[in-house]
Design a protein around this motif. Structure first.
Motif, PDB file in Angstrom:
ATOM      1  N   THR A 152       0.856  -1.178   0.000  1.00 29.91           N
ATOM      2  CA  THR A 152       0.000   0.000   0.000  1.00 29.91           C
ATOM      3  C   THR A 152       0.892   1.227   0.000  1.00 29.91           C
ATOM      4  OG1 THR A 152      -1.893   1.082   1.071  1.00 29.91           O
ATOM      5  CG2 THR A 152      -0.150   0.238   2.510  1.00 29.91           C
ATOM      6  N   GLN A 153       0.299   2.398  -0.122  1.00 33.26           N
ATOM      7  CA  GLN A 153       1.089   3.625  -0.097  1.00 33.26           C
ATOM      8  C   GLN A 153       1.547   3.931   1.337  1.00 33.26           C
ATOM      9  OE1 GLN A 153      -1.956   3.472  -1.873  1.00 33.26           O
ATOM     10  NE2 GLN A 153      -0.786   3.182  -3.758  1.00 33.26           N
ATOM     11  N   ILE A 154       2.743   4.494   1.430  1.00 31.74           N
ATOM     12  CA  ILE A 154       3.287   4.823   2.745  1.00 31.74           C
ATOM     13  C   ILE A 154       2.463   5.914   3.419  1.00 31.74           C
ATOM     14  CG2 ILE A 154       5.317   5.693   3.982  1.00 31.74           C
ATOM     15  CD1 ILE A 154       5.667   2.879   2.892  1.00 31.74           C
ATOM     16  N   PHE A 155       1.985   6.885   2.649  1.00 26.94           N
ATOM     17  CA  PHE A 155       1.190   7.958   3.255  1.00 26.94           C
ATOM     18  C   PHE A 155      -0.104   7.445   3.884  1.00 26.94           C
ATOM     19  CE2 PHE A 155       2.828  12.111   1.120  1.00 26.94           C
ATOM     20  CZ  PHE A 155       3.568  12.405   2.261  1.00 26.94           C
ATOM     21  N   ARG A 156      -0.552   6.249   3.515  1.00 22.67           N
ATOM     22  CA  ARG A 156      -1.758   5.703   4.144  1.00 22.67           C
ATOM     23  C   ARG A 156      -1.534   5.485   5.646  1.00 22.67           C
ATOM     24  NH1 ARG A 156      -5.160   3.268   0.192  1.00 22.67           N
ATOM     25  NH2 ARG A 156      -6.587   2.799   1.909  1.00 22.67           N
ATOM     26  N   TYR A 157      -0.270   5.359   6.042  1.00 25.69           N
ATOM     27  CA  TYR A 157       0.055   5.170   7.463  1.00 25.69           C
ATOM     28  C   TYR A 157      -0.084   6.458   8.270  1.00 25.69           C
ATOM     29  CZ  TYR A 157       1.807   0.485   6.498  1.00 25.69           C
ATOM     30  OH  TYR A 157       1.916  -0.846   6.138  1.00 25.69           O
ATOM     31  N   LEU A 158      -0.372   7.574   7.606  1.00 21.95           N
ATOM     32  CA  LEU A 158      -0.573   8.825   8.335  1.00 21.95           C
ATOM     33  C   LEU A 158      -1.806   8.766   9.237  1.00 21.95           C
ATOM     34  CD1 LEU A 158       0.294  11.507   5.619  1.00 21.95           C
ATOM     35  CD2 LEU A 158       1.535  11.066   7.758  1.00 21.95           C
ATOM     36  N   LEU A 159      -2.783   7.950   8.883  1.00 19.25           N
ATOM     37  CA  LEU A 159      -3.977   7.825   9.726  1.00 19.25           C
ATOM     38  C   LEU A 159      -3.605   7.241  11.084  1.00 19.25           C
ATOM     39  CD1 LEU A 159      -6.997   8.354   9.760  1.00 19.25           C
ATOM     40  CD2 LEU A 159      -7.348   6.017   8.920  1.00 19.25           C
TER      41      LEU A 159
END
Length: 681
Positions: free
Chosen positions: A319-326
């Motif tokens: 998945t995209q790394i920025f998805r971990y911002l949540l």
């Protein structure tokens, strides 16, 4: 297709909410873009903000940015390529590869090429959108141009650059920005993303992968070589910047606060977005090993100034790394306000493209597919290819060829090889509009003989008998050699400056068999002429009547210098032209230049790089110290210097004006199409 479901959902929601949507301030065209963006982003929740940052394209899992139905906002595809034509989106006009365009030394030409590209990009986008297609290469945000410096002759991506001079690269970048985005309209035709920021000039794969390479650059070289053209791009108004795979002095570019915030935004006043190169955020963890995990990487990149992730989401993390911002938000590692600030430039870009305004207000919305490969664009492709050719050698003023020859041989693996003549990042050209050396130069002779002589560009199987058969019969042999994207391209550096062994042998055989042919024909023709002169009692000079027999014209198709010392010193190689990758108009442009067919076909190209004699003059690819590299610092004797190029006319440069002649301490100058503009530091 994901794009279809997105758009269907969007349309249903839009029609059910259109009365409410019309009242939103972000759709009020009387407000400024900044005011409208402010209104829009503060209406988004954390999940929506993060998804907008995560979906920068890269396949069906990478994009498009999803719709926000409750606000009537549709999907948006960020990932398009427009380096010299609309790439990856079906038939489009293909202009010469960037390094060839740079050889024109003509910013106006770059403006015309990028403007024509923008017209086709916008027309196709209108059609894609009408068909609910939001897949890669359907949008208006062009991840182009490449303005990295050509620092080393073996770097695989030299062809995508504008050469080795930061000043010229800056001028051409400005012209590209102005042409692609437009200068005199409320709305931008398309959006420019200059790349790759920064100090990205090799290696790709030799001796280390670009995904983990650390460019160690001193501050002087950083400021004088690797950054000026990016500043010029920003000052021209580019909407985006792409950060590179490599690290700079130990810090990966996509999480480098000095580059992305301190220099880009604070020093230069950049108000656009920064997008990662494809998968670069994940490589920060698995290749650079700079951060220990995805959460830390997501936070670090966001804080450094990254706005958008380009990633297929198919590597280790799936998945995209920025998805971990949540998760980071839940842990208190990042604030919602930071997410809002990072999303603002994304919607500012979309505002400037006219997405949220009534379609009738934007004249670009009326463009349709009739502009693709229009007569005007095909004519421009020929003009651009003609101006990109560099005449390196022309003994006894052999060129131009003003009369049709009896027999011409056209040989070599690049003689009739459309895919390799295009270079990397080329549009998909309809074969009807493609001319190769074989087809374009066929009018040179009453009889034309052709053989590739090689099974492919690497030429590991060489057909000597076929070459001998063609050359032995010819008055003039046109030898077409080079590298193509088969030997130098993204992810592939060259091993050395040599042409493949089979290609070298082909050239030597063309010379050898040409000499044998010339001697035979001279002897036979001399006897015929002597008999004729005796019968007519004429005293004549024979040599002018024999010019051209067995001569070799070498056409080189490469992005970077190759070792052609043999050709340069051989008297039988009568002319050499560096062609780069002229794309769809290759044959037409070559015919123009070889025959001086048109008043504007006098060779005008100049080398945008130093043509080193051999690898002994060049340091390691991994050494980023600019000492003794490029024309500004090189102290050796190159085969051809930067700016070299012959013409059919005699000329000299004189009375040159440098503005300003001197720069005072405390003043800083940046390049502009009209010259240097200086202001306070």
């Amino acid at each position: 297709m994901a794009g279809v479901s997105y758009s269907t959902c969007f349309l249903l929601s839009f029609y059910s909410m259109q009365v409410v949507i019309a009242d939103y301030p972000f759709r009020n065209t009387s407000l400024s873009y900044v005011e409208r963006v402010e209104d829009l982003v503060y209406r988004l929740n954390a999940s929506e903000l993060i998804l907008q940052m995560s979906k920068g394209g890269g396949g069906k899992n990478g994009g498009p940015a999803p719709p926000i139905p409750r606000l009537g906002i549709g999907p948006f595809q960020w990932n398009s390529e427009c380096l010299r034509g609309d790439v990856g989106a079906g038939n489009a006009t293909s202009f010469p590869q960037s390094i060839g365009l740079a050889a024109s030394f003509n910013p106006q030409l770059l403006y015309e090429v990028s403007e024509a590209t923008a017209v086709e990009v916008r027309a196709k986008h209108n059609n894609f959108r009408k068909n609910n297609d939001y897949s890669d290469h359907t949008g208006l945000s062009c991840f182009s141009p490449v303005i990295n410096i050509m620092r080393h002759p073996l770097w695989g991506r030299n062809q995508e650059t504008y050469g080795e001079d930061p000043y010229l690269s800056g001028l051409l970048a400005q012209a590209f920005v102005h042409g692609l985005q437009g200068q005199h309209s409320k709305y931008r035709h398309a959006n420019v993303v200059c790349k790759h920021f920064a100090a990205y000039s090799g290696p790709e794969d030799r001796p280390v992968s670009r995904l983990r390479f650390n460019a160690q650059v001193n501050e002087r070289d950083l400021r004088m070589t690797f950054l000026p053209q990016f500043e010029a791009c920003v000052k021209a108004g580019a909407g985006g910047i792409m950060c590179s795979y490599n690290s700079v002095n130990g810090i990966p570019s996509c999480t480098n606060k000095k580059l992305l915030t301190d220099i880009l935004r604070k020093e230069w006043g950049f108000d656009g977005f920064v997008v990662s190169d494809a998968g670069a955020m994940e490589f920060i963890v698995i290749d650079h090993m700079y951060y220990p995990d995805a959460i830390t990487t997501a936070v670090g990149c966001a804080e450094a100034g990254l706005n958008l992730e380009l990633s297929p989401g198919t590597f280790i993390y799936r998945t995209q790394i920025f998805r971990y911002l949540l998760k980071a938000l839940e842990m208190g590692l990042v604030t919602k306000q930071l997410l809002i600030e990072r999303v603002k430039p994304l919607f500012l870009t979309r505002m400037r493209l006219g997405e949220f305004d009534p379609p009738a207000l934007n004249p670009d919305n009326r463009l349709n597919l009739s502009v693709i490969q229009s007569p005007e664009h095909r004519k421009l492709a020929i003009k651009a290819a003609t101006q990109s050719l560099v005449l390196l050698k022309n003994l006894k003023e052999f060129l131009p060829i003003r009369k049709q020859l009896t027999t011409v041989a056209i040989v070599g693996p690049m003689a009739d090889n459309p895919s390799q003549l295009m270079g990397d990042y080329s549009p998909d050209v309809d074969p009807r509009f493609m001319t190769t050396p074989r087809s374009g130069l066929s009018p040179l002779g009453v009889k034309v003989l052709y053989t590739a002589g090689c099974n492919d560009i690497a030429c590991d199987r060489y057909d000597q008998s076929g070459v001998k058969s063609a050359v032995s019969e010819a008055d003039v042999t046109v030898v077409c050699l080079g590298t193509g994207k088969a030997l130098e391209t993204e992810t592939m550096d060259r091993v050395d400056m040599s042409l493949p062994i089979g290609q070298i042998q082909l050239l030597k055989d063309a010379v050898h068999f040409g000499i044998v042919q010339k001697k035979k024909k001279k002897k036979k023709q001399k006897q015929k002429l002597l008999n004729y002169c005796y019968y007519k009692q004429i005293d004549t000079v024979l040599s002018p009547l024999l010019v051209g027999r067995g001569k070799v014209v070498l056409l080189l198709f490469s992005a970077s210098p190759v070792d052609i010392r043999f050709a340069q010193t051989s008297p039988e190689v009568i002319a050499i032209i560096q062609c780069f990758f002229p794309a769809q108009a290759t044959g037409s442009a070559l015919y123009n230049v070889l025959t001086f067919a048109m008043p504007d076909s006098n060779p005008s190209g100049r080398l945008p790089f130093t043509w080193y004699s051999d690898m002994s003059q060049v340091s390691s690819m991994t050494d980023y110290n600019m000492t003794n590299l490029t024309y500004r610092y090189f102290s050796g004797d190159p085969l051809y210097p930067y700016g070299y190029g012959l013409s059919y006319t005699l000329f000299r440069y004189s009375d040159l004006i440098i503005t300003p002649a001197k720069v005072k301490i405390g003043k800083k100058c940046h390049s502009d199409i009209q010259g240097y503009q200086c202001g306070e530091i």
